[in-house]
Structure formats: C-alpha cells, structure tokens
Scaffold this active site. Structure first.
Site, short mmCIF file in Angstrom:
data_model
loop_
_atom_site.label_atom_id
_atom_site.label_comp_id
_atom_site.label_asym_id
_atom_site.label_seq_id
_atom_site.Cartn_x
_atom_site.Cartn_y
_atom_site.Cartn_z
N GLU A 181 0.83 -1.22 0.00
CA GLU A 181 0.00 0.00 0.00
C GLU A 181 0.86 1.26 0.00
OE1 GLU A 181 -4.08 -1.56 2.09
OE2 GLU A 181 -2.72 -0.45 3.34
N GLU A 374 -5.42 -8.25 -0.94
CA GLU A 374 -6.11 -8.05 0.34
C GLU A 374 -7.57 -7.75 0.08
OE1 GLU A 374 -4.62 -5.33 3.31
OE2 GLU A 374 -2.54 -5.73 2.74
#
Ligand code: BGP
Length: 477
Positions: A181, A374
């Site tokens: 991320e 995810e």
C-alpha cells in the site's frame, strides 16, 4: 465455458510479518518502526509521525512484539493453509530480521534461514509464496540515524536487501511486491516510511521526497529481480477503492476524480514509468517537487512492474460541499457515509460492486494483470463452548466480493492473477492494534491486551473457503 475462474487462478490468504510473526527480539532481529507502535489512544499519533516513539516505553502495550507468534508456529499455520487448499500465501519479510540495523554490509543468517524454512514449508504443500518486501517495516536504526525514507541512502539499503532476497530465494519465490500500500505514506508516514514530523521541516515536502525514493527503490528492485531470475514477477501495490461523487454536481465528480488519482499517482509511475503531468504540475504549484537525479528518470522508465496488486475493503464517497461531513471509517481514511451501503462493525462500507468498479478502473488505466492481495471483513467473532465459530457474516462478505471479481473477469475481461484474503489467520489489526478485529478463517485465542493461549481453531469460513478453492470458485454456497 467462460463463466469460471482461470484454471491457474491463485487462491489463498495474506498476512504481514509485523502483524503475525512476533519473535521481535529472536534470531538476531533488530527493532523496527512497526514494533514501537503501541496499542491504545496514542497509536494513531505515532503512526502519522506526530508523536515520536522510537523505543519501547513500559507505559504501553506493543502488540507486534508477540503478535500471534507465527515465528514459532509457522509449520502448524501453513499446514492449516494447505488444508484449505491454498495455492498462494502472501506474507512479508521483516527487514530487520535480514538486516537488523538496516545499514550493515552483511545479512543476518538466522533471519535468512527463517524465511527459507517458511518458503520450503509452503513448497512442501505446493503453495506459491507471494512476498511483500516491505509491509510497513523500517529498521529503527534507519529512522534514528537517517530519518527514514526521506534520506536517499535508504534506496541503497533497500537495494541491498532486495539483492540478498532475490539471490537467496531464487527458485523458491517468484512473486514479489515492492511496497505494501505505497499510498499509505500520504496518511500514515511513520508507519509507511519511518517519517517523523519535525518542527523545522515542511512535512508534505518530506513525504514527496520519501515517495520519490520509494518509487526509485521499487524500480531498482524490479530491475534486480528480473536480472536475477527471468521467472520473477514484480508488482506494485496500492490501497484501492473507487470514490463516488456525493451528487451529480460536476464539482463533486471532480473531487472524486482527484481523490482516486491520489492513489493512481503511484501506479502511474510504477506501471507506466514516468511521473504524470498532473502530478508534476501539482508538486510544482505546491512547492513539493522532490530532488531527482538524472538516472532516476531512466530507472523508472525502464523498470515498470509486471502486475498491479491492490487491497480492497471499501469504496469512498466525497463531496465538494464542506457542510456535508457525516463521516464513517474506512481503510486508511475516513470517508463520507454512503446511504446505499451497509457498514462493518468498524464502520467500513461494504460494497462488492465497488470492488468490480475498482478492478475495471485499474485495468482500463494500465492494461496489466491485477493481483487482489487483500480483501476481507474485520469482525468480532464469538467462540461457543464447543469451540465453534459461526462466522456467516464473513462468508457473506467474501462470497459477494468473489462474485464481483468473477464478473470483472468473465463479464468485463479484467485479467486477475489471484486473490488472497486478508488476515487468513486472525492477526493484529494495523489501524487499531486490536486482536478482536478478526479477519481469519482460523481463530487465534488472544485478546486485545495480549492474554490467551494462542491456540488455533477453524471457523465455519475455513470449511467454506476450502470448498471455494476446491471448486475453483464455482461453489460459493
Ligand atoms: C491494510 C494493510 C494491512 C491490514 C488491512 C486491514 O491497510 O495493508 O496490513 O491490516 O489493511 O486493516 P486493519 O488491520 O486496520 O483492519
């Protein structure tokens, strides 16, 4: 028959070292930023770099120290993943296990051996490891001595780490993600890049300098990965989730557009190989232009990623009207409350169609394969007296998201390599440090304060996901 997932689709689960491994001071491991982020009300200010915490303070409880002790229990846990039929297991390397301080010349053999054992354990069951090189970790010494990623030297230390990993694990690992991320740096800069807000610095400018260093480091990693083994596939990763305009007012649409571009910005550089004009203009306008070296431009250009990885939990909603301000929580950033959507117990808006839209947007923009690394539901689970956990809410969430992904593949033609459910075994929550925010198919007996036997129990979703994988996503009931 095209209403099915590709036969080589990689089903699995995902974890991160700092949220599951523990063993923080074992095997020669050094301390990292992720270790000194406490549980409780100070957590957020430490993560966003406004409160300095570079050592343990015994006033606080630090959940990453032991986490769920996977450091000692990885064999048992991988056996459970294998029982569900995982084809892939996404995990991360703790940088300070390999280079305890971060700037050493030679790696720590005990750390290297640990991950070799983990990868071999995966391979024993035919599970492909997908390795995130940094999932928020930065050795504390690199923060104290160099200021974290704002310092260009971090590129060299990261490069050294990558060289060691690619060489040592050649033949064992072929899927790599450079930074988890990467867009998190804008919001939680200490967690994501070891940055601290200093009085005499413009913190925004520091962030953009650190971003540039990470982008160059990611390109160098991609280059070395490809040179070391032509079978290596390297991905970038963003926290994704489409932003909707609050109304059809073009001003709202424009806000939504810009909000999405804040995340795309990183992928634009990593997938296309250059800074997009809107970013250059904005950085110039706001005085945020990072120092770049000549060779950086070439490195970025020549070393774009092979795939785009993403996390998706919720969509976002935005308005241009400051009076519209009813917020709810979401991954990384709070967002406006969308009246059409339900929310999780932590206030994250549940939006499977938003997932399909997100996948389409990314694929339309880059035309590179995506990897969903995810997705999942954080929820409180109750274990009954027989040791059963009936987590139908989690099954429903995952079912709807898998259907949306199936539509993206079959109806829209989006290329997706695989899907790893976040926190496939209960682990420490990144945002809150809680244990009771559970994502797993496997329950771990531990509470928010660190009490519990650490015993593992299979939830109802464990058997459900096993069937999903067995039928390659056909049987979702
Ligand atoms: C992502 C992180 C993960 C993970 C997940 C769920 O942002 O990459 O590390 O934790 O979100 O978030 P949380 O743990 O806050 O519920």
């Amino acid at each position: 028959m095209d209403d099915i997932f590709p036969s080589n689709f990689l089903w699995g689960g995902a974890t991160a070292a700092n949220q599951c491994e523990g063993g923080y001071n074992e095997g020669g491991r050094g301390i990292a930023n992720v270790d000194v982020i406490p549980f409780g009300e100070k957590r957020f200010s430490v993560m966003n770099g406004t409160m300095k915490m570079l050592d343990f303070d015994n006033k606080y409880y630090y959940p990453a120290k032991e986490a769920i002790d996977m450091y000692h229990r990885y064999k048992e846990d991988i056996a459970l993943f294998a029982e569900m039929g995982f084809k892939v297991y996404r995990m991360s390397i703790a940088w300070s296990r390999i280079f305890p301080k971060g700037d050493e010349k030679e790696p720590n053999e005990a750390g290297l051996q640990f991950y070799e054992n983990v990868f071999k354990e995966c391979k024993k069951y035919g599970i492909e490891p997908l390795v995130t090189i940094t999932h928020f970790d930065c050795p504390i010494h690199l923060i104290k001595e160099y200021g974290g990623w704002k310092n260009r030297k971090l590129i060299d230390f990261y490069q050294r780490l990558c060289k060691v990993l690619f060489t040592r694990y050649k033949g064992l690992v072929n899927y790599w993600i450079t930074f988890n991320e990467i867009n998190m740096i804008l919001h939680l800069p200490f967690l994501a890049a070891g940055l601290l807000k200093e009085e005499d610095e413009d913190f925004e400018k520091v962030k953009y300098q650190a971003i540039h260093h990470e982008l160059v480091a990611s390109a160098i990693a991609t280059k070395i990965a490809h040179e070391t083994d032509k079978n290596n596939k390297v991905g970038c990763m963003i926290a994704a989730g489409v932003t909707y305009p609050y109304t059809c007012n073009p001003k709202d649409f424009w806000e939504a557009y810009k909000n999405d571009r804040e995340g795309y910005f990183f992928v634009d550089v990593q997938a296309r190989g250059y800074y997009p004009n809107y970013a250059l203009k904005e950085m110039k306008r706001k005085g945020l232009m990072p120092d770049m070296e000549k060779e950086d431009i070439k490195l970025l250009k020549e070393n774009t990623v092979d795939f785009i990885a993403l996390s998706y939990y919720n969509s976002q909603l935005i308005s241009s009207d400051p009076n519209i301000s009813k917020l709810t929580e979401g991954n990384i950033f709070p967002t406006l409350r969308n009246p059409y959507l339900q929310i999780s117990e932590w206030g994250w808006q549940i939006d499977p169609l938003g997932f399909r839209i997100t996948l389409n947007s990314l694929y339309d923009r880059y035309q590179k394969p995506l990897f969903v690394v995810e997705n999942g539901l954080g929820a409180k689970d109750i274990i009954d007296e027989n040791g059963n956990i009936n987590d139908d809410y989690r099954i429903n969430y995952l079912k709807e998201h898998i259907k949306a992904m199936k539509d993206a593949i079959n109806e829209d033609g989006v290329e997706i390599i695989g899907y790893t459910v976040w926190g496939c075994i209960d682990l420490v929550s990144a945002s809150t440090g809680e244990m009771k925010k559970r994502y797993g198919f496997i329950y771990v007996d531990k509470d928010n304060e660190g009490n519990g036997t650490l015993k593992r129990y299979k939830k109802k979703s464990f058997y459900w996901y096993k069937k999903v994988i067995e039928t390659n996503g056909e049987d979702l009931e």
